[in-house]
Design a protein around this motif. Structure first.
Motif, PDB file in Angstrom:
ATOM      1  N   ALA A 256       0.818  -1.266  -0.035  1.00  0.00           N
ATOM      2  CA  ALA A 256       0.179  -0.076   0.065  1.00  0.00           C
ATOM      3  C   ALA A 256       1.079   1.173  -0.104  1.00  0.00           C
ATOM      4  O   ALA A 256       1.683   1.518   0.971  1.00  0.00           O
ATOM      5  CB  ALA A 256      -0.845   0.018   1.206  1.00  0.00           C
TER       6      ALA A 256
ATOM      7  N   LYS B 123      -2.636   4.972  -2.870  1.00  0.00           N
ATOM      8  CA  LYS B 123      -3.959   5.894  -2.332  1.00  0.00           C
ATOM      9  C   LYS B 123      -3.634   7.197  -2.371  1.00  0.00           C
ATOM     10  O   LYS B 123      -2.566   7.601  -1.996  1.00  0.00           O
ATOM     11  CB  LYS B 123      -4.224   5.381  -0.976  1.00  0.00           C
TER      12      LYS B 123
ATOM     13  N   VAL C  30      -6.267   4.143  -6.121  1.00  0.00           N
ATOM     14  CA  VAL C  30      -7.710   4.772  -5.491  1.00  0.00           C
ATOM     15  C   VAL C  30      -7.304   6.208  -5.121  1.00  0.00           C
ATOM     16  O   VAL C  30      -6.575   6.456  -4.421  1.00  0.00           O
ATOM     17  CB  VAL C  30      -8.013   3.705  -4.367  1.00  0.00           C
TER      18      VAL C  30
ATOM     19  N   THR D 151      -9.925   1.705   0.231  1.00  0.00           N
ATOM     20  CA  THR D 151      -8.761   1.404  -0.059  1.00  0.00           C
ATOM     21  C   THR D 151      -8.336   0.168   0.731  1.00  0.00           C
ATOM     22  O   THR D 151      -7.872  -0.806   0.270  1.00  0.00           O
ATOM     23  CB  THR D 151      -7.591   2.510   0.175  1.00  0.00           C
TER      24      THR D 151
END
Length: 306
Positions: free
Chosen positions: A55, A136, A156, A222
């Motif tokens: 991430a 993100k 995202v 997310t």
């Protein structure tokens, strides 16, 4: 808690490795240190057998505002020593970079390329690594910041965020050359011929992002995606990523990136590029950018397109 000596933070949470840009006071502006640490974190996660997905995010008011041009455009830090193992006098030496941007001297495009291509390698670690990367985006993701977002596998973005490449107007060319691959040739030209940006909602409509939730649901949405990806075996995820990436390799992505990186150097050594750098040195980078963007009506967070 932020480590003030690091530009990128790393932590693991079950099957998720979290890589976070952490220069919020500078809009997570890209520096050599940030690029090096990004690649280090990606490699760390890629080698960790417990990690299934990465991430990527940014601390502060936005994801990334691009290169920290207070150093390069305003000339601050020109004579700071090179970081890490790079010897003095190398293409990574800030003094060498500054000398290679002297309008009265001869520009060596290969010195410029040697420096910028290493940044591309760092950004592309997100693309080349075996495991999926979900980026993100909140607030803003512009200029060089888009290199990291577009080299990630899935994006995202908050519906009210701003993403685009305004340096297409002056002083920049997208070095990772991902725009055409992500949104198609015609839409890439629409953005790069104007330097216009997209809102998060538009980014989904254009196929650049996978989802654009309201800002207050960005974290939640997310996490849902990350958890679903993390359920798959690592070997399956690696196979799927490698399979899909072959399409971009076959389309000549590397060759396009070489051109994009060389072209980026050219944009900083045109008459207009020198004028922009001089204005930044005289009035400050923020003022130079404001003057560049105000005629288009999209200075700051605006995504106005005429």
């Amino acid at each position: 808690m932020s480590d003030t000596n690091r530009a990128v933070l790393y932590e693991t949470d079950g099957r998720i490795a979290r890589i976070t840009l952490d220069r919020p006071q500078r809009g997570n502006g890209i520096t050599r240190q940030l690029v090096d640490e990004l690649a280090e974190c990606v490699e760390r996660a890629d080698l960790d057998p417990s990690v299934h997905v990465m991430a990527l995010a940014g601390n502060g008011s936005g994801f990334c505002g691009g290169y920290d041009l207070v150093e390069s455009a305003e000339g601050i830090g020109d004579h700071a020593p090179p970081r890490g193992t790079a010897p003095a006098g190398s293409p990574l030496d800030p003094g060498v970079m500054a000398a290679n941007h002297d309008p009265s001297a001869t520009w060596d495009p290969m010195v410029d390329y040697a420096m910028m291509s290493r940044n591309v390698r760092g950004f592309m670690s997100l693309f080349h690594c075996g495991k999926p990367v979900v980026c993100k985006v909140h607030g803003f993701c512009v200029a060089g910041g888009t290199d990291m977002a577009l080299c990630s596998d899935l994006l995202v973005i908050a519906e009210d965020a701003k993403i685009g490449y305004p340096p297409a107007r002056v002083w920049g060319s997208p070095t990772t050359a991902m725009w055409a691959h992500r949104v198609g040739v015609q839409r890439a030209k629409r953005l790069l011929f104007t330097g216009d940006s997209l809102s998060g909602r538009e980014a989904v409509e254009w196929g650049l992002a996978i989802e654009a939730p309201p800002a207050d649901r960005l974290e939640e949405r997310t996490e849902v995606l990350l958890e679903r990806i993390a359920r798959l075996p690592v070997n399956q995820l690696m196979l799927m990523k490698l399979l899909v990436n072959q399409t971009l390799y076959a389309q000549g992505l590397h060759a396009t990136q070489v051109m994009g990186t060389v072209f980026d150097g050219i944009t900083r050594h045109t008459a207009e590029g020198y004028a922009f750098q001089q204005r930044a040195a005289d009035a400050g980078f923020k003022q130079a950018v404001r003057e560049r963007d105000e005629p288009f009506g999209d200075a700051g967070p605006s995504t106005f397109k005429g």
